[in-house]
Design a protein around this motif. Structure first.
Motif, short mmCIF file in Angstrom:
data_model
loop_
_atom_site.label_atom_id
_atom_site.label_comp_id
_atom_site.label_asym_id
_atom_site.label_seq_id
_atom_site.Cartn_x
_atom_site.Cartn_y
_atom_site.Cartn_z
N GLU A 130 17.88 30.17 -50.10
CA GLU A 130 18.44 31.25 -50.91
C GLU A 130 17.41 32.35 -51.15
O GLU A 130 17.72 33.54 -51.10
CB GLU A 130 18.96 30.70 -52.24
CG GLU A 130 20.17 29.78 -52.07
CD GLU A 130 20.81 29.41 -53.38
OE1 GLU A 130 20.45 30.02 -54.41
OE2 GLU A 130 21.68 28.52 -53.40
N ASN A 153 28.00 18.97 -45.78
CA ASN A 153 27.90 19.96 -46.84
C ASN A 153 27.38 21.31 -46.35
O ASN A 153 27.29 22.26 -47.13
CB ASN A 153 26.96 19.46 -47.95
CG ASN A 153 27.56 18.30 -48.72
OD1 ASN A 153 28.78 18.24 -48.90
ND2 ASN A 153 26.71 17.39 -49.17
N LYS A 167 29.57 24.41 -46.92
CA LYS A 167 29.58 24.85 -48.31
C LYS A 167 28.30 25.63 -48.62
O LYS A 167 28.33 26.63 -49.34
CB LYS A 167 29.72 23.66 -49.25
CG LYS A 167 31.06 22.95 -49.16
CD LYS A 167 31.14 21.80 -50.14
CE LYS A 167 32.48 21.08 -50.05
NZ LYS A 167 32.57 19.95 -50.99
N LYS A 168 27.18 25.14 -48.07
CA LYS A 168 25.92 25.86 -48.27
C LYS A 168 25.98 27.24 -47.63
O LYS A 168 25.47 28.22 -48.18
CB LYS A 168 24.76 25.05 -47.69
CG LYS A 168 24.41 23.80 -48.46
CD LYS A 168 23.22 23.10 -47.85
CE LYS A 168 22.85 21.86 -48.64
NZ LYS A 168 21.68 21.14 -48.04
N GLN A 169 26.59 27.31 -46.45
CA GLN A 169 26.69 28.59 -45.77
C GLN A 169 27.49 29.59 -46.60
O GLN A 169 27.14 30.77 -46.68
CB GLN A 169 27.33 28.42 -44.39
CG GLN A 169 27.37 29.71 -43.58
CD GLN A 169 28.05 29.53 -42.24
OE1 GLN A 169 28.45 28.42 -41.86
NE2 GLN A 169 28.21 30.61 -41.52
N GLU A 170 28.57 29.12 -47.22
CA GLU A 170 29.35 29.99 -48.09
C GLU A 170 28.51 30.48 -49.26
O GLU A 170 28.58 31.65 -49.64
CB GLU A 170 30.58 29.23 -48.61
CG GLU A 170 31.63 28.93 -47.55
CD GLU A 170 32.80 28.15 -48.11
OE1 GLU A 170 32.85 27.95 -49.34
OE2 GLU A 170 33.67 27.73 -47.32
N ARG A 171 27.72 29.57 -49.83
CA ARG A 171 26.85 29.95 -50.93
C ARG A 171 25.79 30.95 -50.46
O ARG A 171 25.53 31.95 -51.13
CB ARG A 171 26.17 28.69 -51.51
CG ARG A 171 25.05 28.96 -52.50
CD ARG A 171 25.51 29.78 -53.69
NE ARG A 171 24.40 30.18 -54.53
CZ ARG A 171 24.44 31.19 -55.39
NH1 ARG A 171 25.55 31.91 -55.52
NH2 ARG A 171 23.39 31.50 -56.11
N TRP A 172 25.22 30.71 -49.29
CA TRP A 172 24.20 31.63 -48.76
C TRP A 172 24.78 33.01 -48.50
O TRP A 172 24.12 34.02 -48.73
CB TRP A 172 23.59 31.05 -47.49
CG TRP A 172 22.82 29.80 -47.72
CD1 TRP A 172 22.21 29.40 -48.88
CD2 TRP A 172 22.55 28.76 -46.77
NE1 TRP A 172 21.60 28.19 -48.72
CE2 TRP A 172 21.78 27.76 -47.43
CE3 TRP A 172 22.88 28.56 -45.43
CZ2 TRP A 172 21.34 26.61 -46.79
CZ3 TRP A 172 22.44 27.41 -44.78
CH2 TRP A 172 21.68 26.46 -45.46
N GLN A 173 26.03 33.06 -48.03
CA GLN A 173 26.67 34.36 -47.80
C GLN A 173 26.86 35.10 -49.12
O GLN A 173 26.69 36.33 -49.19
CB GLN A 173 28.01 34.18 -47.09
CG GLN A 173 28.67 35.49 -46.67
CD GLN A 173 27.85 36.24 -45.65
OE1 GLN A 173 27.65 35.78 -44.53
NE2 GLN A 173 27.35 37.42 -46.04
N LYS A 174 27.20 34.38 -50.18
CA LYS A 174 27.34 35.02 -51.49
C LYS A 174 26.00 35.56 -51.98
O LYS A 174 25.94 36.61 -52.62
CB LYS A 174 27.90 34.01 -52.51
CG LYS A 174 29.37 33.68 -52.27
CD LYS A 174 29.88 32.72 -53.34
CE LYS A 174 31.36 32.39 -53.12
NZ LYS A 174 31.87 31.43 -54.13
N VAL A 175 24.93 34.82 -51.69
CA VAL A 175 23.58 35.30 -52.05
C VAL A 175 23.30 36.62 -51.34
O VAL A 175 22.77 37.57 -51.93
CB VAL A 175 22.51 34.25 -51.70
CG1 VAL A 175 21.11 34.83 -51.87
CG2 VAL A 175 22.68 33.01 -52.57
N GLU A 227 25.35 39.47 -52.94
CA GLU A 227 24.80 39.92 -54.21
C GLU A 227 23.52 40.73 -54.00
O GLU A 227 23.30 41.74 -54.66
CB GLU A 227 24.52 38.71 -55.10
CG GLU A 227 25.80 37.98 -55.55
CD GLU A 227 25.50 36.62 -56.15
OE1 GLU A 227 24.31 36.25 -56.24
OE2 GLU A 227 26.46 35.92 -56.53
#
Length: 246
Positions: free
Chosen positions: A92, A122, A125-133, A136
């Motif tokens: 991240e 998982n 799911k991490k990739q989705e979170r990384w894309q949100k990072v 932002e």
């Protein structure tokens, strides 16, 4: 002035509509924007706008175009970082800071010394979170494009992709002579696409290093000290941007 992103389909001749629910909630609940307030909008392709809010609805925000310009904050050179997957939450930080520095795409990479596994499935799911990072971070630094976080690759999948880049840089702790400045200043013309290949904790194995040296990759040093994996990509990208963009 806050920046938001939309698609070209939502851009009219005189107005732009924002329909992303998270953006609408952020505008109304966090920023508390109202009719008459001004915002920046990017169409994620070529143009950025200054706009005035005309109407706020639960499903959309309608804005009036005040000014239209081509992207001014996007670098000419598109740099893709192939990042050896690090442990814990380091990815991240890598994504956030490289987005600020101008990265075009970040691709997670499984290597011989990668400790992280996807045994539990998982990674998506991490990739989705990384894309949100990335989403932002790009709003904070007011870039025109949202960098893509690609699907994780195995090392062997990386090798054939290197031929698609104008320049490939492989920072390696055992390289002592050639640095990024030398590699970039020896080019005949400015590259449009650059690949940066960074290993995980422990670096690349000898086998991987030899395979990379057998490709178009330029083996380079980042200096006299050995950098952590979360630092190496940022440092290499900053050097590339300094030489090619500033």
């Amino acid at each position: 002035m806050s920046r938001f992103f939309t698609t070209p389909e939502q851009v009219g001749e005189k107005t732009i509509r924002i329909v992303d629910k998270q953006d609408i909630q952020h505008m109304t609940k966090v920023l508390r924007l109202r009719e008459g307030d001004r915002i920046d909008i990017s169409d994620c392709q070529r143009w950025e706008y200054q706009a005035e809010i005309l109407e706020i609805d639960k499903e959309y925000v309608e804005t009036l175009i005040l000014d239209k310009q081509k992207f001014t904050s996007e670098p000419f050179t598109k740099v893709t970082l192939f990042q050896g997957l690090p442990k814990q939450g380091k990815m991240e930080v890598i994504i956030q800071k490289t987005v600020e520095l101008g990265i075009h795409e970040v691709v997670p990479l499984f290597t011989d010394r990668t400790v992280v596994t996807d045994n539990k499935g998982n990674l998506s799911k991490k990739q989705e979170r990384w894309q949100k990072v990335a989403d932002e971070a790009v709003k904070q630094c007011k870039r025109g494009l949202i960098p893509r976080i690609g699907e994780a690759l195995k090392f062997q999948q990386l090798l054939p992709l290197l031929d698609t880049f104008d320049l490939v840089l492989f920072p390696y702790e055992n390289e002592e002579q050639r640095n990024i400045k030398t590699a970039l200043r020896g080019l005949d013309q400015k590259p449009e696409t650059v690949a940066l290949i960074i290993g995980p904790e422990g670096g690349f194995s000898d086998r991987e290093a030899e395979l990379l040296k057998g490709t178009r990759a330029h083996c380079v040093t980042l200096g006299k000290t050995t950098l952590r994996t979360e630092t190496a990509g940022m440092a290499a990208l900053a050097m590339v941007m300094y030489e090619l963009e500033l």
